[in-house]
Design a protein around this motif. Sequence first.
Motif, PDB file in Angstrom:
ATOM      1  N   TYR A 205      -0.475  -0.979  -0.224  1.00  0.00           N
ATOM      2  CA  TYR A 205       0.801  -0.235  -1.124  1.00  0.00           C
ATOM      3  C   TYR A 205       1.804  -1.214  -0.827  1.00  0.00           C
ATOM      4  N   GLU A 206       2.389  -1.555   0.510  1.00  0.00           N
ATOM      5  CA  GLU A 206       3.758  -2.240   1.208  1.00  0.00           C
ATOM      6  C   GLU A 206       3.450  -3.760   0.503  1.00  0.00           C
ATOM      7  N   ARG A 207       2.917  -4.222   0.777  1.00  0.00           N
ATOM      8  CA  ARG A 207       2.408  -5.725  -0.326  1.00  0.00           C
ATOM      9  C   ARG A 207       2.637  -5.392  -1.824  1.00  0.00           C
ATOM     10  N   GLY A 208       2.868  -4.286  -2.026  1.00  0.00           N
ATOM     11  CA  GLY A 208       2.529  -4.286  -3.562  1.00  0.00           C
ATOM     12  C   GLY A 208       0.794  -4.302  -4.356  1.00  0.00           C
ATOM     13  N   VAL A 209       0.378  -4.237  -3.845  1.00  0.00           N
ATOM     14  CA  VAL A 209      -1.204  -4.237  -4.468  1.00  0.00           C
ATOM     15  C   VAL A 209      -1.247  -3.767  -4.990  1.00  0.00           C
ATOM     16  N   LEU A 210      -1.095  -2.104  -4.789  1.00  0.00           N
ATOM     17  CA  LEU A 210      -1.414  -1.105  -5.633  1.00  0.00           C
ATOM     18  C   LEU A 210      -0.307  -0.597  -6.336  1.00  0.00           C
ATOM     19  N   THR A 211      -0.403   0.394  -7.432  1.00  0.00           N
ATOM     20  CA  THR A 211       0.377   0.893  -7.421  1.00  0.00           C
ATOM     21  C   THR A 211       0.979   2.213  -7.754  1.00  0.00           C
ATOM     22  N   ASP A 212       1.360   2.802  -7.308  1.00  0.00           N
ATOM     23  CA  ASP A 212       2.598   4.125  -6.829  1.00  0.00           C
ATOM     24  C   ASP A 212       0.840   5.145  -7.437  1.00  0.00           C
ATOM     25  N   ALA A 213       0.757   5.508  -8.349  1.00  0.00           N
ATOM     26  CA  ALA A 213      -0.913   6.188  -8.922  1.00  0.00           C
ATOM     27  C   ALA A 213      -1.728   5.867  -8.048  1.00  0.00           C
ATOM     28  N   GLU A 214      -1.871   5.047  -8.039  1.00  0.00           N
ATOM     29  CA  GLU A 214      -3.415   4.345  -7.500  1.00  0.00           C
ATOM     30  C   GLU A 214      -2.969   4.582  -5.798  1.00  0.00           C
ATOM     31  N   TYR A 215      -1.975   4.247  -5.228  1.00  0.00           N
ATOM     32  CA  TYR A 215      -1.787   4.620  -3.774  1.00  0.00           C
ATOM     33  C   TYR A 215      -1.999   6.258  -3.727  1.00  0.00           C
ATOM     34  N   ALA A 216      -1.546   7.340  -4.096  1.00  0.00           N
ATOM     35  CA  ALA A 216      -1.267   8.024  -4.647  1.00  0.00           C
ATOM     36  C   ALA A 216      -2.448   8.886  -4.150  1.00  0.00           C
ATOM     37  N   ALA A 217      -3.354   8.116  -5.589  1.00  0.00           N
ATOM     38  CA  ALA A 217      -4.594   9.112  -5.840  1.00  0.00           C
ATOM     39  C   ALA A 217      -5.940   8.523  -4.253  1.00  0.00           C
ATOM     40  N   GLU A 218      -5.946   7.322  -3.822  1.00  0.00           N
ATOM     41  CA  GLU A 218      -6.503   6.662  -3.413  1.00  0.00           C
ATOM     42  C   GLU A 218      -6.628   7.322  -1.737  1.00  0.00           C
ATOM     43  N   LEU A 219      -5.051   7.709  -1.378  1.00  0.00           N
ATOM     44  CA  LEU A 219      -4.651   7.998  -0.429  1.00  0.00           C
ATOM     45  C   LEU A 219      -4.839   9.525  -0.495  1.00  0.00           C
ATOM     46  N   ALA A 220      -4.808  10.277  -1.794  1.00  0.00           N
ATOM     47  CA  ALA A 220      -5.709  12.196  -2.232  1.00  0.00           C
ATOM     48  C   ALA A 220      -7.420  11.813  -1.870  1.00  0.00           C
ATOM     49  N   ARG A 221      -7.918  11.068  -1.742  1.00  0.00           N
ATOM     50  CA  ARG A 221      -9.580  11.319  -1.506  1.00  0.00           C
ATOM     51  C   ARG A 221      -9.524  11.184  -0.376  1.00  0.00           C
ATOM     52  N   LEU A 222      -9.136   9.970  -0.015  1.00  0.00           N
ATOM     53  CA  LEU A 222      -9.550  10.004   1.639  1.00  0.00           C
ATOM     54  C   LEU A 222      -9.233  10.882   2.269  1.00  0.00           C
ATOM     55  N   ARG A 223      -8.219  11.582   1.602  1.00  0.00           N
ATOM     56  CA  ARG A 223      -7.742  13.138   3.050  1.00  0.00           C
ATOM     57  C   ARG A 223      -8.521  14.145   2.425  1.00  0.00           C
ATOM     58  N   GLY A 224      -9.387  14.325   1.306  1.00  0.00           N
ATOM     59  CA  GLY A 224     -10.287  15.190   0.641  1.00  0.00           C
ATOM     60  C   GLY A 224     -11.182  14.570   1.286  1.00  0.00           C
ATOM     61  N   ASP A 225     -11.880  13.572   2.209  1.00  0.00           N
ATOM     62  CA  ASP A 225     -12.532  13.500   2.375  1.00  0.00           C
ATOM     63  C   ASP A 225     -13.323  13.840   3.712  1.00  0.00           C
ATOM     64  N   GLU A 226     -11.774  14.296   4.415  1.00  0.00           N
ATOM     65  CA  GLU A 226     -12.196  14.674   5.878  1.00  0.00           C
ATOM     66  C   GLU A 226     -12.212  16.350   5.922  1.00  0.00           C
TER      67      GLU A 226
END
Length: 226
Positions: A205-226
């Motif tokens: 996300y910091e390198r600009g590969v992911l957009t804000d929406a993609e980063y938020a969705a992936e982060l929520a998915r990873l934390r939801g799997d905990e």
Amino acid sequence: MTVWRRPYSLDLTTGGAMCAVVGTAAFLVYLVFAGVRGVYPGPMAAFAVAWTAVGLVVWVRRAMLGVWVSPVGIRSRSLLHTTTVPWASVVDIHSGASSIMGLDMGRDAIVIERTDGAPVQTPIQSGAIVRPFRLELTRLVTWPEHYDEILANLRECHREARLPEQRAAASPAPDPVRVDRPDRTRPPAPSAGRRRDIHALTRQYERGVLTDAEYAAELARLRGDE
């Protein structure tokens, strides 16, 4: 600082008393300067100044005659004394018989009923403004229409002053608010693999590969799997 006011229009005698205050004060200043410059003999000037000063005090008290109100209470000013009653002690303001030393004067006067003492008879009275052989210095005698206006305004001031107390007495006590205790159970710590995935996602996300929406969705998915 408490501000006192008269909640009614001034009558003719009060206006005349105010004019007398101005005239007497001007005459007193003239006598003082005349005495200093020697226009009049010393004893005569001192006597005139003393009597004029007494007259000025009388006219000032006469101009302040009446009933005054403020947020804290009601005040009756006569020629010789002043009585202040807090609003909390005022029971009623009504019209009663005017009397002096127990003698009925044949007039109506505004009376303040209170809980902590004898009723206060104000100097405001209804009747003929001038009567033969009667000096109206200690009373504020006004015509009936003006008297009724003063009484109505004082009652309105009393009603407005008691409104907060009546509202507080009429309003029920609030129900106790139930506060739910927050869940103090600590969430389980993420595993080492999960931390690596989140770190790698953040770097992308910091390198600009992911957009804000993609980063938020992936982060929520990873934390939801905990």
